[in-house]
Design a protein around this motif. Sequence first.
Motif, mmCIF file in Angstrom:
data_model
loop_
_atom_site.group_PDB
_atom_site.id
_atom_site.type_symbol
_atom_site.label_atom_id
_atom_site.label_comp_id
_atom_site.label_asym_id
_atom_site.label_seq_id
_atom_site.Cartn_x
_atom_site.Cartn_y
_atom_site.Cartn_z
ATOM 1 N N ILE A 39 55.780 45.231 29.463
ATOM 2 C CA ILE A 39 55.911 44.320 30.849
ATOM 3 C C ILE A 39 54.822 45.001 32.134
ATOM 4 C CG2 ILE A 39 57.748 44.307 32.536
ATOM 5 C CD1 ILE A 39 59.558 45.196 30.426
ATOM 6 N N VAL A 40 54.517 46.079 31.729
ATOM 7 C CA VAL A 40 53.315 46.309 33.149
ATOM 8 C C VAL A 40 51.527 45.082 32.187
ATOM 9 C CG1 VAL A 40 51.843 47.671 34.383
ATOM 10 C CG2 VAL A 40 54.496 48.145 34.067
ATOM 11 N N GLN A 41 51.795 45.672 31.769
ATOM 12 C CA GLN A 41 50.292 44.708 30.636
ATOM 13 C C GLN A 41 50.827 43.352 30.879
ATOM 14 O OE1 GLN A 41 48.570 46.012 30.298
ATOM 15 N NE2 GLN A 41 47.020 44.449 29.384
ATOM 16 N N MET A 42 52.114 42.479 30.726
ATOM 17 C CA MET A 42 52.120 40.989 30.526
ATOM 18 C C MET A 42 51.506 40.505 32.505
ATOM 19 S SD MET A 42 55.698 40.845 28.694
ATOM 20 C CE MET A 42 55.993 39.364 29.304
ATOM 21 N N ARG A 43 52.489 41.783 33.402
ATOM 22 C CA ARG A 43 52.088 41.277 34.543
ATOM 23 C C ARG A 43 50.820 41.918 35.098
ATOM 24 N NH1 ARG A 43 56.775 42.183 38.641
ATOM 25 N NH2 ARG A 43 55.528 43.142 39.882
ATOM 26 N N VAL A 44 49.850 41.999 34.789
ATOM 27 C CA VAL A 44 49.166 42.713 35.815
ATOM 28 C C VAL A 44 47.558 42.100 34.891
ATOM 29 C CG1 VAL A 44 49.399 45.072 36.439
ATOM 30 C CG2 VAL A 44 48.638 45.434 34.254
ATOM 31 N N ALA A 45 48.100 41.539 33.089
ATOM 32 C CA ALA A 45 47.089 40.763 32.843
ATOM 33 C C ALA A 45 47.899 39.466 31.982
ATOM 34 C CB ALA A 45 46.467 41.709 31.214
ATOM 35 N N TYR A 131 43.265 26.942 44.252
ATOM 36 C CA TYR A 131 43.109 26.962 43.157
ATOM 37 C C TYR A 131 43.931 27.837 42.536
ATOM 38 C CZ TYR A 131 45.121 30.554 46.156
ATOM 39 O OH TYR A 131 45.810 31.526 47.348
ATOM 40 N N ASP A 132 43.048 28.705 41.055
ATOM 41 C CA ASP A 132 43.785 29.669 40.436
ATOM 42 C C ASP A 132 43.258 31.229 41.112
ATOM 43 O OD1 ASP A 132 44.530 27.934 38.330
ATOM 44 O OD2 ASP A 132 42.562 27.901 37.264
ATOM 45 N N HIS A 133 44.797 31.691 40.911
ATOM 46 C CA HIS A 133 44.386 32.694 41.956
ATOM 47 C C HIS A 133 44.238 33.875 40.535
ATOM 48 C CE1 HIS A 133 47.417 33.500 44.952
ATOM 49 N NE2 HIS A 133 47.946 32.409 44.162
ATOM 50 N N ARG A 134 43.687 35.622 41.280
ATOM 51 C CA ARG A 134 42.903 35.931 40.612
ATOM 52 C C ARG A 134 42.819 35.484 38.927
ATOM 53 N NH1 ARG A 134 41.384 40.951 43.827
ATOM 54 N NH2 ARG A 134 40.963 38.599 45.499
ATOM 55 N N GLY A 135 42.353 36.468 37.659
ATOM 56 C CA GLY A 135 43.625 36.825 36.489
ATOM 57 C C GLY A 135 43.742 35.651 35.853
ATOM 58 N N GLN A 136 43.544 34.079 36.835
ATOM 59 C CA GLN A 136 44.662 33.431 36.202
ATOM 60 C C GLN A 136 43.787 32.103 35.968
ATOM 61 O OE1 GLN A 136 49.434 33.769 36.506
ATOM 62 N NE2 GLN A 136 48.875 34.692 38.131
ATOM 63 N N GLY A 137 44.326 30.901 35.117
ATOM 64 C CA GLY A 137 42.955 29.688 34.632
ATOM 65 C C GLY A 137 41.579 29.972 34.769
ATOM 66 N N ASP A 138 41.166 29.688 35.210
ATOM 67 C CA ASP A 138 39.480 29.450 35.549
ATOM 68 C C ASP A 138 38.855 30.901 36.281
ATOM 69 O OD1 ASP A 138 39.424 27.805 33.057
ATOM 70 O OD2 ASP A 138 39.475 25.689 34.721
ATOM 71 N N SER A 139 39.594 31.382 37.018
ATOM 72 C CA SER A 139 39.151 32.609 37.950
ATOM 73 C C SER A 139 39.016 33.560 37.711
ATOM 74 C CB SER A 139 40.280 32.621 38.876
ATOM 75 O OG SER A 139 40.338 31.289 39.982
ATOM 76 N N ASP A 140 38.007 34.331 37.837
ATOM 77 C CA ASP A 140 37.705 35.172 37.644
ATOM 78 C C ASP A 140 38.776 36.235 37.765
ATOM 79 O OD1 ASP A 140 35.086 34.307 37.508
ATOM 80 O OD2 ASP A 140 34.103 35.289 38.079
ATOM 81 N N THR A 150 34.274 39.357 37.526
ATOM 82 C CA THR A 150 34.851 40.903 37.939
ATOM 83 C C THR A 150 35.991 41.279 37.319
ATOM 84 O OG1 THR A 150 33.250 40.185 39.947
ATOM 85 C CG2 THR A 150 35.077 42.250 40.263
ATOM 86 N N GLU A 151 36.990 42.763 36.760
ATOM 87 C CA GLU A 151 37.333 42.751 35.955
ATOM 88 C C GLU A 151 38.606 43.081 36.989
ATOM 89 O OE1 GLU A 151 39.120 44.985 32.208
ATOM 90 O OE2 GLU A 151 36.877 45.866 33.237
ATOM 91 N N VAL A 152 39.540 42.509 37.327
ATOM 92 C CA VAL A 152 40.735 43.444 38.633
ATOM 93 C C VAL A 152 41.742 42.823 38.241
ATOM 94 C CG1 VAL A 152 39.049 43.228 40.158
ATOM 95 C CG2 VAL A 152 40.498 40.957 39.773
ATOM 96 N N PRO A 153 43.007 43.674 38.208
ATOM 97 C CA PRO A 153 44.256 43.544 37.458
ATOM 98 C C PRO A 153 44.898 42.397 38.651
ATOM 99 C CG PRO A 153 44.355 45.105 39.119
ATOM 100 C CD PRO A 153 43.247 44.879 38.772
ATOM 101 N N VAL A 154 45.914 41.464 38.259
ATOM 102 C CA VAL A 154 46.316 40.387 37.971
ATOM 103 C C VAL A 154 48.064 41.947 39.486
ATOM 104 C CG1 VAL A 154 48.949 38.511 38.729
ATOM 105 C CG2 VAL A 154 46.207 38.711 37.268
#
Length: 340
Positions: A39-45, A131-140, A150-154
């Motif tokens: 579940i955490v993985q689904m939330r942050v990535a 815009y697409d938030h970080r880690g989603q859509g076409d955003s970094d 850039t690697e960052v969690p959602v």
Amino acid sequence: MKKMIAYALGLIVGLVVLAAAFWFTNPLGLRDTVLANQIVQMRVAPSRLSNPKLPADYGMTYTDVDIMTDDNVRLSAWEIPAAAPSDRTVILNHPLTTTRYGSDAGLDGVSAEFLPMVKHLHDAGYNVVMYDHRGQGDSDGGLGRKAIGTEVPVGAGVTEWQDVVASLKYVLDHPSFGDDEIIFMSQCMGANATFLAWQKEPELFANPQIKALVANQPTLSYNMTDRFIRAKTGIDLVDRVLETQLEKYGFGFANALETVPSVTVPILFSQVEKDEYTFNTETGKNDIQEIIDATNTEHEVIWIGTEHPNAFGSDKRFDGYQYFNQHPGQLLDFMSHQFS
């Protein structure tokens, strides 16, 4: 051949029995550990979704642009000018597990698409930056193989406040929109992120160009996560998920009750009242009522559902992301009243 089939069937039955035993007995807490990590993985990535339609599909001229955050994450965005010169701009963001377009898969069989609503804003004379938030859509952003740039969690609202800040700075520095009056339209995770941005950057958000905020389905994240997990698994696991997320990534869940009091402009809330993930059956009220009660500025709410004016949808959460496509009147009225 019959013996092989019998053996295969026996193996399948055995595996099913073992899986059932693992699920119901939870040996050494292993089941809960596995589920909490998933579940955490689904939330942050979360899975990356595409943007299958473009503003041009609705007759809107647009430009693909990038917005850079202060922590060096590139956000992919659409800049959609009004058909005629305008001094009013709407900054639009999105919920978790969608993109700026929305999500064809949606949740519980209900999809979401934001462009029909944006078309209403466009036709009413608003510039739109979405815009697409970080880690989603076409955003970094994102993690591991899902990462771009850039690697960052959602953060499900906890880290996305930086995206909200970046979107505001982008508009304020824009050669055409920089002097515009501004309204934020922030949705679910994006609404919680906007509340937090106001708290984190009070001087920036005190800018008098900012006239209002539309908060579509903000959440009490702990409560919503708890109900979602129980609905999908039947297990009380929210505290384990929170502990796991804190241990692995250093941040917990967004807390709108602590952040919404920081907002300094009028707010229009909207909410599917009987959404099972935010409706409190003990009090008979939706969680958003607590957020509304904690708000310090002028505010109003649009209740969405089968029992409300403009009866709509089937009381599913994602109906709230489709409502303004068909019923934009209250939204446009609220916005028009905020501008000088």
